[in-house]
Enzyme design. Structure first.
Site, PDB file in Angstrom:
ATOM      1  N   SER A 155       0.848  -1.201   0.000  1.00  0.00           N
ATOM      2  CA  SER A 155       0.000   0.000   0.000  1.00  0.00           C
ATOM      3  C   SER A 155       0.878   1.244   0.000  1.00  0.00           C
ATOM      4  O   SER A 155       1.803   1.359   0.815  1.00  0.00           O
ATOM      5  CB  SER A 155      -0.890  -0.031   1.247  1.00  0.00           C
ATOM      6  OG  SER A 155      -1.622   1.169   1.341  1.00  0.00           O
ATOM      7  N   CYS A 180     -10.029   1.531  21.478  1.00  0.00           N
ATOM      8  CA  CYS A 180     -10.721   2.401  22.420  1.00  0.00           C
ATOM      9  C   CYS A 180     -11.971   2.959  21.753  1.00  0.00           C
ATOM     10  O   CYS A 180     -11.888   3.519  20.669  1.00  0.00           O
ATOM     11  CB  CYS A 180      -9.838   3.570  22.827  1.00  0.00           C
ATOM     12  SG  CYS A 180      -8.162   3.068  23.229  1.00  0.00           S
TER      13      CYS A 180
HETATM   14  N1  PLP Z   1      -2.759  -4.635   5.924  1.00  0.00           N
HETATM   15  C1  PLP Z   1      -1.993  -4.176   6.918  1.00  0.00           C
HETATM   16  C2  PLP Z   1      -1.011  -5.087   7.580  1.00  0.00           C
HETATM   17  C3  PLP Z   1      -2.107  -2.846   7.332  1.00  0.00           C
HETATM   18  O1  PLP Z   1      -1.343  -2.400   8.324  1.00  0.00           O
HETATM   19  C4  PLP Z   1      -3.062  -2.024   6.687  1.00  0.00           C
HETATM   20  C5  PLP Z   1      -3.270  -0.617   7.141  1.00  0.00           C
HETATM   21  O2  PLP Z   1      -3.219  -0.335   8.308  1.00  0.00           O
HETATM   22  C6  PLP Z   1      -3.828  -2.550   5.649  1.00  0.00           C
HETATM   23  C7  PLP Z   1      -3.654  -3.866   5.291  1.00  0.00           C
HETATM   24  C8  PLP Z   1      -4.844  -1.723   4.924  1.00  0.00           C
HETATM   25  O3  PLP Z   1      -4.189  -0.857   4.016  1.00  0.00           O
HETATM   26  P1  PLP Z   1      -4.922   0.440   3.427  1.00  0.00           P
HETATM   27  O4  PLP Z   1      -4.942   1.447   4.534  1.00  0.00           O
HETATM   28  O5  PLP Z   1      -4.041   0.850   2.278  1.00  0.00           O
HETATM   29  O6  PLP Z   1      -6.267   0.027   2.980  1.00  0.00           O
END
Ligand code: PLP
Length: 390
Positions: free
Chosen positions: A203, A329
């Site tokens: 991402s 929380c």
């Molecule tokens: N997978 C993990 C391990 C993440 O930390 C996150 C975001 O916190 C996501 C997926 C989701 O990604 P996005 O915010 O790009 O949708």
């Protein structure tokens, strides 16, 4: 943004990262001069297409994949859904079971819920007290398990998983492997080919790029049912006009992350050690989670007994420091994180967890500023808890 807002010391890079200047420049240039649809056949369209394909190469380089394996999506959540739902659905005639690790991100749990609603059964793979999956569970997968999901690095604790071995065992059982590498990419080397993951997700906003752009790497030959059907975008794997500025930003962020990886790893690890040593000195009794396993170099997740997550977060925020609560929380109540619960962390410890995560903008001076503010913030948080009865 006012000058006051800018002074917040940011220890929440696992939630989202400051966008790199190179990315801002590339995205701005793109918004300014690259407005055509990348599917258009005229020259303007082909310029947009060329920018898209350059980004595809940059993303492929970061994760050691081939460019034609890269499918652009809107981020980690969509990438996880496309891999888990689309990967399992493509094999629904072979079996209707999937297995996901107990410490996966909500995006993967959510995708598994979608499958459950479609009649699949979902198994949860247990982890040990360090948050690392029990690989032997993969030797006893139920027949008909078509997909296994094991993340590369945990977003809360930073714990790294033995993904290559998980992929090997899954394959032996006839299952494809999905790996959520959203937190790992840009922080540790990610080699999709060596991991032999069938699906791997990154991402943009977790590695200095923009929000709303990410990539799913689909290994050659891995089946995938598209979730969005369109006019053949992304080779029929993800319909929808491509977000060219976001994707260009993701590409540049990937290139910067790859360029800096060798230097950033040791730099962040040294900062993490300094941070942890300081926290241990100012808060005897602190429990650092996943401390005894390999972790991301930028993440510290620790519980400070007597100081509830939300109280400590607010006390630090009041002192100009942004962190994340290691517990959920909502409306005055605090619940242990499912990740810490899966690691068998006692409830009273889990509700006092805090996640501190660093990145390319974090300096030693910021670590020292956090450590200087910490004892007072901890006292304040404990006082709130004592006053409220815990
Ligand atoms: N997978 C993990 C391990 C993440 O930390 C996150 C975001 O916190 C996501 C997926 C989701 O990604 P996005 O915010 O790009 O949708």
């Amino acid at each position: 943004m006012t000058a006051g807002e800018r002074t917040l010391i940011y220890f929440d890079h696992n939630a989202s990262t400051p966008v790199r200047p190179e990315v801002v420049q590339a995205v701005t240039a793109c918004l300014d001069g690259l407005h055509a649809n990348a599917s258009s056949l005229h020259r303007e369209g082909q310029r947009a297409r060329a920018a898209l394909e350059r980004a595809r190469e940059q993303v492929a380089a970061l994760v050691h994949a081939r460019a034609d394996e890269v499918v652009f999506v809107s981020g980690g959540t969509e990438g996880d859904h496309l891999a888990v739902v689309g990967g399992a659905w493509a094999r629904r005639d072979e079996g209707r079971r999937v297995a996901i690790s107990a410490v996966e991100h909500h995006a993967v749990h959510g995708a598994a819920e979608v499958l459950e609603e479609q009649g699949f059964e979902v198994a949860h793979l247990p982890v040990d007290t360090s948050g690392v999956i029990d690989l032997s569970a993969l030797d006893h997968l139920e027949p008909g398990t078509v997909l296994v999901s094991v993340m590369l690095a945990n977003n809360e604790t930073g714990a790294l998983q033995p993904v290559a071995e998980a992929a090997r065992r899954s394959r032996h059982a006839g299952a494809r492997l999905h790996c959520d590498a959203v937190q790992a990419a840009g922080k540790v080397p990610v080699d999709a080919a060596a991991l032999e993951a069938d699906y791997l997700v990154i991402s943009g906003h977790k590695l200095g790029g923009p929000k709303g752009a990410g990539a799913l790497i689909v290994r050659r030959g891995a089946p995938l049912a598209p979730l969005f059907r369109g006019s053949g975008h992304e080779r029929g794997r993800r319909g929808g006009t491509e977000n060219v500025p976001g994707i260009v930003g993701l590409g540049v962020a990937a290139e910067c992350a790859l360029r800096d990886l060798a230097a950033e790893g040791p730099r962040l690890r040294a900062l993490r050690d300094r941070l942890e040593a300081g926290l241990r000195a100012s808060a005897p009794g602190v429990v650092v989670h996943a401390a005894r396993t390999e972790r991301l170099p930028n993440t510290v997740n620790a519980s400070f007994p007597g100081a509830r997550s939300d109280h400590l977060l607010i006390a630090l925020d009041a002192r100009g420091i942004a962190v994340s609560a290691g517990a959920a929380c909502a409306s005055g109540a605090v619940e242990p994180s499912p990740v810490l619960a899966a690691m068998a962390v006692p409830r009273e410890t889990a509700v006092c967890a805090l996640r501190l995560s660093m990145g390319h903008t974090t300096s030693a001076a910021e670590v020292d500023a956090l450590l200087a503010a910490f004892p007072e913030a901890l006292r304040a948080a404990r006082a709130v808890g004592a006053h409220a009865g815990g």
